[in-house]
Design an enzyme around this catalytic site. Structure first.
Site, PDB file in Angstrom:
ATOM      1  N   GLY A  17       9.028  44.398  61.435  1.00 40.64           N
ATOM      2  CA  GLY A  17      10.293  45.335  61.622  1.00 40.64           C
ATOM      3  C   GLY A  17      11.512  44.846  62.390  1.00 40.64           C
ATOM      4  O   GLY A  17      12.059  43.520  61.894  1.00 40.64           O
ATOM      5  N   TYR A 157       7.206  60.009  73.608  1.00 39.65           N
ATOM      6  CA  TYR A 157       7.875  58.876  73.042  1.00 39.65           C
ATOM      7  C   TYR A 157       9.358  59.092  73.394  1.00 39.65           C
ATOM      8  O   TYR A 157       9.943  58.075  73.961  1.00 39.65           O
ATOM      9  CB  TYR A 157       7.728  58.936  71.476  1.00 39.65           C
ATOM     10  CG  TYR A 157       8.751  57.782  71.001  1.00 39.65           C
ATOM     11  CD1 TYR A 157       8.404  56.646  71.111  1.00 39.65           C
ATOM     12  CD2 TYR A 157       9.781  57.995  70.348  1.00 39.65           C
ATOM     13  CE1 TYR A 157       8.960  55.315  70.590  1.00 39.65           C
ATOM     14  CE2 TYR A 157      10.702  57.110  69.620  1.00 39.65           C
ATOM     15  CZ  TYR A 157      10.324  55.953  70.133  1.00 39.65           C
ATOM     16  OH  TYR A 157      11.244  54.724  69.346  1.00 39.65           O
ATOM     17  N   PRO A 187      18.830  52.695  67.904  1.00 41.14           N
ATOM     18  CA  PRO A 187      19.044  53.156  66.488  1.00 41.14           C
ATOM     19  C   PRO A 187      18.375  54.452  66.357  1.00 41.14           C
ATOM     20  O   PRO A 187      17.339  54.873  67.176  1.00 41.14           O
ATOM     21  CB  PRO A 187      17.815  51.988  65.742  1.00 41.14           C
ATOM     22  CG  PRO A 187      17.363  50.975  66.818  1.00 41.14           C
ATOM     23  CD  PRO A 187      17.795  51.746  68.123  1.00 41.14           C
ATOM     24  N   GLY A 188      18.887  55.091  65.442  1.00 44.96           N
ATOM     25  CA  GLY A 188      18.225  56.299  64.848  1.00 44.96           C
ATOM     26  C   GLY A 188      16.993  55.702  63.856  1.00 44.96           C
ATOM     27  O   GLY A 188      16.225  54.582  64.100  1.00 44.96           O
ATOM     28  N   THR A 192      10.517  50.777  59.091  1.00 46.03           N
ATOM     29  CA  THR A 192       9.650  49.543  59.500  1.00 46.03           C
ATOM     30  C   THR A 192       8.147  50.048  59.423  1.00 46.03           C
ATOM     31  O   THR A 192       7.853  51.211  58.990  1.00 46.03           O
ATOM     32  CB  THR A 192       9.836  49.180  60.903  1.00 46.03           C
ATOM     33  OG1 THR A 192       9.863  50.330  61.725  1.00 46.03           O
ATOM     34  CG2 THR A 192      11.598  48.797  61.133  1.00 46.03           C
ATOM     35  N   GLU A 193       7.390  49.217  60.196  1.00 45.02           N
ATOM     36  CA  GLU A 193       5.944  50.119  60.356  1.00 45.02           C
ATOM     37  C   GLU A 193       6.176  51.114  61.468  1.00 45.02           C
ATOM     38  O   GLU A 193       4.956  51.601  61.470  1.00 45.02           O
ATOM     39  CB  GLU A 193       5.158  48.748  60.552  1.00 45.02           C
ATOM     40  CG  GLU A 193       4.949  47.946  59.309  1.00 45.02           C
ATOM     41  CD  GLU A 193       4.028  46.474  59.766  1.00 45.02           C
ATOM     42  OE1 GLU A 193       3.396  46.702  60.716  1.00 45.02           O
ATOM     43  OE2 GLU A 193       4.161  45.706  58.917  1.00 45.02           O
ATOM     44  N   PHE A 194       6.986  51.256  61.888  1.00 41.08           N
ATOM     45  CA  PHE A 194       6.983  52.496  62.995  1.00 41.08           C
ATOM     46  C   PHE A 194       6.319  53.522  62.666  1.00 41.08           C
ATOM     47  O   PHE A 194       5.410  54.014  63.442  1.00 41.08           O
ATOM     48  CB  PHE A 194       8.517  52.956  63.294  1.00 41.08           C
ATOM     49  CG  PHE A 194       8.699  53.883  64.405  1.00 41.08           C
ATOM     50  CD1 PHE A 194       8.599  53.187  65.821  1.00 41.08           C
ATOM     51  CD2 PHE A 194       8.880  54.904  64.077  1.00 41.08           C
ATOM     52  CE1 PHE A 194       8.834  54.330  66.805  1.00 41.08           C
ATOM     53  CE2 PHE A 194       9.015  56.091  65.285  1.00 41.08           C
ATOM     54  CZ  PHE A 194       9.212  55.526  66.608  1.00 41.08           C
TER      55      PHE A 194
END
Ligand code: NDP
Ligand code: 8X3
Length: 257
Positions: A17, A157, A187-188, A192-194
């Site tokens: 990412g 989170y 960032p918003g 990615t792998e998030f």
């Protein structure tokens, strides 16, 4: 514009990412890199590719930022040349789960707090004293729009990213007289792998997060990091928020049907 050629940049969470995209962009500017993450094979491969392409020096290091002893001994094992880190990108981080706080899993909370807050602190505590000594350096923390506004079931989170925002502001004050820059890049939604990590491999659920809109790419965020890192010496970029065009904030997202 600051020239990054030959500078040393340490990136945490470079195996995927945003961290990986930052590594590629710093490498293209001829910086030497220390890239860290837990998945060693990924950072080894990235290091190999970037050395071939840019003829720079790269140190890939397997590191879990949650373990202070490992973070400390990793830094102590570096040669004096590698110890002089010019830019620290505190990027390693993750979300686990999306639950009401009263139904949340304690192990998910511990992992998020351990990585996003304590990990960032451990790495900074170990790396920044040499910046203070040299009165030079730049700390770039990857925050989030989640650090500006809570969203449903984001609770822990969100709290970790509010903490990152608080730490960026505090770091800036603490090193103000030391000539060290501090930036928060927030960032918003970035694809990615998030979300795959958040939903423990549930690809369908992860895909849904970005449905009906064009999310940011890791490169979009890395561009903001590079922008901050290349300003003239007298300029500090304090904070950058970037979101997809279709996202106004954590809670206002426009999706095409
Ligand atoms: P990815 O899952 O793609 O990358 C996360 C990176 O963090 C990986 O390289 C992972 O490496 C590393 N990491 C996770 N836990 C640890 C750990 N304990 N020790 C060391 N490294 C760790 O997600 P992103 O690129 O999206 O996330 C990067 C940062 O951006 C995070 O801080 C995230 O909160 C933030 N962010 C992401 C957004 C998004 O929408 N994607 C938006 C706003 C902020 P490995 O597993 O190999 O250790
Ligand atoms: C990651 C973005 O909106 O999933 O920080 O919290 S969000």
């Amino acid at each position: 514009m600051q020239n990054l050629e030959g500078k040393i940049v340490l990136i945490t969470g470079a195996s995927s990412g945003i961290g990986e995209a930052c590594a590629k962009k710093f490498a293209a500017l001829k910086a030497n890199l220390i890239i860290t993450a837990r998945r060693k094979e990924r950072i080894d491969k990235l290091a190999y590719d970037l050395v071939q392409k840019h003829k720079i020096e790269i140190l890939p290091v397997s590191l879990d930022v949650r373990n202070f002893i490992s973070v400390k001994s990793f830094y102590e094992s570096l040669t004096p040349e590698w110890k002089s880190i010019d830019v620290l990108v505190n990027n390693a981080g993750l979300a686990r789960g999306l639950d009401k706080f009263y139904e949340g899993k304690i192990e998910d909370w511990d992992e998020m707090i351990g990585t996003n807050i304590k990990g960032l602190l451990y790495v900074s505590r170990v790396i920044v004293p040499q910046m203070v000594e040299r009165e030079s350096g730049h700390i770039i923390n990857i925050g989030s729009t989640a650090g500006h506004e809570a969203y449903p079931m984001g609770n822990v989170y969100v709290a970790t990213k509010f903490a990152v925002k608080a730490l960026s502001q505090s770091f800036r004050i603490d090193v103000l007289e030391k000539g060290i820059k501090v930036t928060s890049v927030d960032p918003g939604m970035v694809e990615t792998e998030f979300s795959k990590v958040r939903f423990r491999g549930d690809e369908q659920r992860a895909k849904k997060v970005y449905e009906g809109l064009q999310p940011l790419t890791p490169d979009d965020v890395a561009d903001a990091v590079i922008y901050a890192a290349t300003r003239p010496k007298h300029v500090n970029i304090n904070q950058i928020t970037l979101t997809p065009l279709a996202q106004a904030s954590s809670n206002f997202v426009h999706r095409k049907k």
